[in-house]
Every structure is written in structure tokens, then in C-alpha cells.
Design an enzyme around this catalytic site. Structure first.
Site, PDB file in Angstrom:
ATOM      1  N   TYR A   1      23.391  67.876  35.640  1.00 33.77           N
ATOM      2  CA  TYR A   1      23.899  68.428  34.375  1.00 33.77           C
ATOM      3  C   TYR A   1      24.321  69.891  34.554  1.00 33.77           C
ATOM      4  CZ  TYR A   1      23.931  69.547  29.351  1.00 33.77           C
ATOM      5  OH  TYR A   1      24.288  69.939  28.087  1.00 33.77           O
TER       6      TYR A   1
ATOM      7  N   SER B   1      27.516  74.750  28.063  1.00 35.84           N
ATOM      8  CA  SER B   1      26.087  74.829  27.763  1.00 35.84           C
ATOM      9  C   SER B   1      25.581  76.165  28.273  1.00 35.84           C
ATOM     10  CB  SER B   1      25.342  73.704  28.495  1.00 35.84           C
ATOM     11  OG  SER B   1      23.938  73.957  28.515  1.00 35.84           O
TER      12      SER B   1
HETATM   13  C1  BGC Z   1      21.099  70.501  26.732  1.00 34.35           C
HETATM   14  C2  BGC Z   1      19.895  70.363  25.828  1.00 34.35           C
HETATM   15  C3  BGC Z   1      19.028  71.621  25.924  1.00 34.35           C
HETATM   16  C4  BGC Z   1      19.863  72.884  25.776  1.00 34.35           C
HETATM   17  C5  BGC Z   1      19.058  74.133  26.031  1.00 34.35           C
HETATM   18  C6  BGC Z   1      21.820  71.775  26.392  1.00 34.35           C
HETATM   19  O1  BGC Z   1      22.984  71.899  27.140  1.00 34.35           O
HETATM   20  O2  BGC Z   1      21.944  69.369  26.567  1.00 34.35           O
HETATM   21  O3  BGC Z   1      19.150  69.234  26.211  1.00 34.35           O
HETATM   22  O4  BGC Z   1      18.057  71.587  24.902  1.00 34.35           O
HETATM   23  O5  BGC Z   1      20.954  72.856  26.659  1.00 34.35           O
HETATM   24  O6  BGC Z   1      18.292  74.064  27.204  1.00 34.35           O
END
Ligand code: BGC
Length: 269
Positions: free
Chosen positions: A167, A154
Site C-alpha cells: 500500500y 494517502s
Molecule cells: C489508510 C487507512 C489509514 C490511514 C492513516 C489511509 O491511507 O487507507 O487505513 O487509517 O491511511 O494511517
């Protein structure tokens, strides 16, 4: 023209929806035989729907239930896939989830749940995949590599994210696990890379784009001024899994419309 992933067996975790489903479709369209992993019985119908759409386009594969945070289930998923299709050529370590909370209110359960699926799940699947890649070695009729792993990371492997410490920690962890195992197994011709999606329109971030007010707010963070689509990630995944990326190892490909470019500085600073 030859398809880029012809006859290659690809396990895609968390493929019953969102980015995983998109990657499964993109890889199947390039000739891969896809294992559409889903986490819980409730997601079976969605996984079957993904498989039906793939079959309608001439692709093939199977659905497979497995909680990637459970070692015995992951080992069995690889055993069953190898029994069914002979081997595994590609792993897309995609399964991931969010359980958001302010840090001081975050429960240990929320912390552990996110880390166990997002990070431990990737560890368990990568370990089984690499064992199979080492056992089989390079099959030049399919690929120059002995195997490929794509870790779904991410933008939050580098962008801190208030209210999402579990996360963000999982994604930072994925980055270093990916680089470390890429270094460890590059000599055996195994390629391991990450994709770092930005905001892609999927169920995980539905609240961020469900109304036009929310979407306008979100677009302030995206220099390209559009939300990403799962196809954007599917194309990147096909590239990284294919021999077009034969010299790409241990890197993160950001597919984020520029989200990591400090958009707050567009007209300031
Ligand atoms: C998350 C999303 C978020 C995106 C940008 C992703 O890794 O799961 O919820 O919109 O990152 O912030």
C-alpha cells in the site's frame, strides 16, 4: 451564487463507498454530473444508493461498473461516459484498497493486487482522461482548465507503514506519477494534484476506530484529536477541481488533522 463545478462531468472511481462516495456527493452538490464508478457487480446496489442520495439533493449522474486495473474496461468507461455526457472535465482517481501483511509473509498476489488497483488503475484512468482533455481543450464556459485530475493518495505517500509495504509503495508511486504528469501537461492547461487523507472513518480502516479503545489509540496519531470524515475530503476535492485552485498544480494537499506532523514529538524529543 454559481456552483463551483456547474455542468462539469466528473468520473469518480471507487465511488460506491467511503471517500469516493463522499467526494461524489460533494461534487454533485456543487453542480457536477457525476459518474459513480464501482468495481464489481456486488457493489452495484451501494453505487445506486449513492446516486439516489445525490438525486434526492437535486444532483445527477450515473453509476458505472469498471475494474480500474483492466485497460479495456477503463477505455470503455471513458468512451461510454463521453458518449453519454459529451466529455469528461474531472477525474477523481480514488479507487484503492489494502491487502495487509508482514513483508516476509506478503504474497506476490497481495503485492500485485494492491499495485494494480491503486497505481496502475490511476495510470490507466489518468491516461484516458488526459487524452480527452487534450482533444477538447479549454471550454471557458465551464473552467479555466482543459481538465482536472485529483489523485487520491494517502499520508502514506510520506509516512512509512510497517505491515503495509504494498500500500505504501502504491501511494509513493502515485505521488511521483502525479507530479510527473502535472509537469508534462501543465502547458496544455491540465491541472493534476493529489489529496493525501489521514485517517478518515470509512470501511477501509474500520478496525482502527470500531471500538473506543482502538479509536483512542488512533487519536494518539492525530494532533487534532478527531478522526476525519469523508466531507473533509469532499471539500478539498471540490476546491482542487474548481477554478479557485487554478494556480495549484502538481501538489499534494494533506487533509489529515496533522497526522504528518510527527505527533510523537508533541511532548517529547
Ligand atoms: C489508510 C487507512 C489509514 C490511514 C492513516 C489511509 O491511507 O487507507 O487505513 O487509517 O491511511 O494511517
Amino acid at each position: 451564487m454559481d456552483k463551483k463545478l456547474s455542468r462539469q462531468i466528473a468520473i469518480i472511481t471507487g465511488a460506491s463507498s467511503g471517500i469516493g462516495a463522499g467526494v461524489a456527493k460533494s461534487m454533485a452538490a456543487e453542480g457536477a454530473i457525476v459518474v459513480i464508478n464501482y468495481p464489481v457487480p456486488a457493489a452495484k446496489d451501494m453505487a445506486e444508493q449513492v446516486l439516489q442520495e445525490i438525486k434526492a439533493e437535486g444532483g445527477t449522474g450515473m453509476t458505472y461498473a469498471c475494474d480500474v486495473s483492466k485497460e479495456d474496461q477503463v477505455i470503455k468507461m471513458f468512451q461510454d461516459t463521453i458518449a453519454m455526457f459529451g466529455t469528461v472535465d474531472i477525474l477523481v482517481n480514488n479507487a484503492g484498497l489494502q491487502r495487509d501483511a508482514k513483508f516476509t509473509e506478503m504474497t506476490l498476489e497481495q503485492w500485485n493486487f494492491v499495485l494494480s488497483v491503486n497505481l496502475t488503475g490511476q495510470f490507466l484512468c489518468a491516461r484516458e482522461a488526459i487524452k480527452e482533455f487534450l482533444r477538447r481543450g479549454v471550454d471557458p464556459s465551464k473552467s479555466k482548465a482543459a481538465g482536472k485530475i485529483i489523485c487520491m493518495s494517502s499520508v502514506h505517500e510520506v509516512i512509512p507503514w510497517a505491515g503495509h509495504a504494498n500500500y505504501a509503495a502504491s501511494k509513493g508511486g502515485i505521488m511521483m506519477m502525479m507530479k510527473t504528469i502535472a509537469q508534462e501537461y501543465a502547458p496544455q492547461k491540465i491541472r493534476i494534484n493529489s489529496i493525501a487523507p489521514g485517517a478518515i472513518a470509512t470501511p477501509i480502516n474500520h478496525d482502527a476506530w470500531d471500538t473506543s479503545a482502538h479509536l483512542q489509540q488512533l487519536l494518539k496519531l492525530i494532533p487534532e484529536k478527531r478522526i476525519g470524515q469523508v466531507e473533509d475530503i469532499g471539500k478539498a476535492a471540490v476546491f482542487l477541481a474548481s477554478d479557485d485552485a487554478d494556480y495549484v498544480n502538481g501538489t499534494t494537499l494533506f487533509v489529515d488533522g496533522g497526522m504528518t506532523l510527527y505527533p510523537g514529538f508533541e511532548d517529547n524529543g
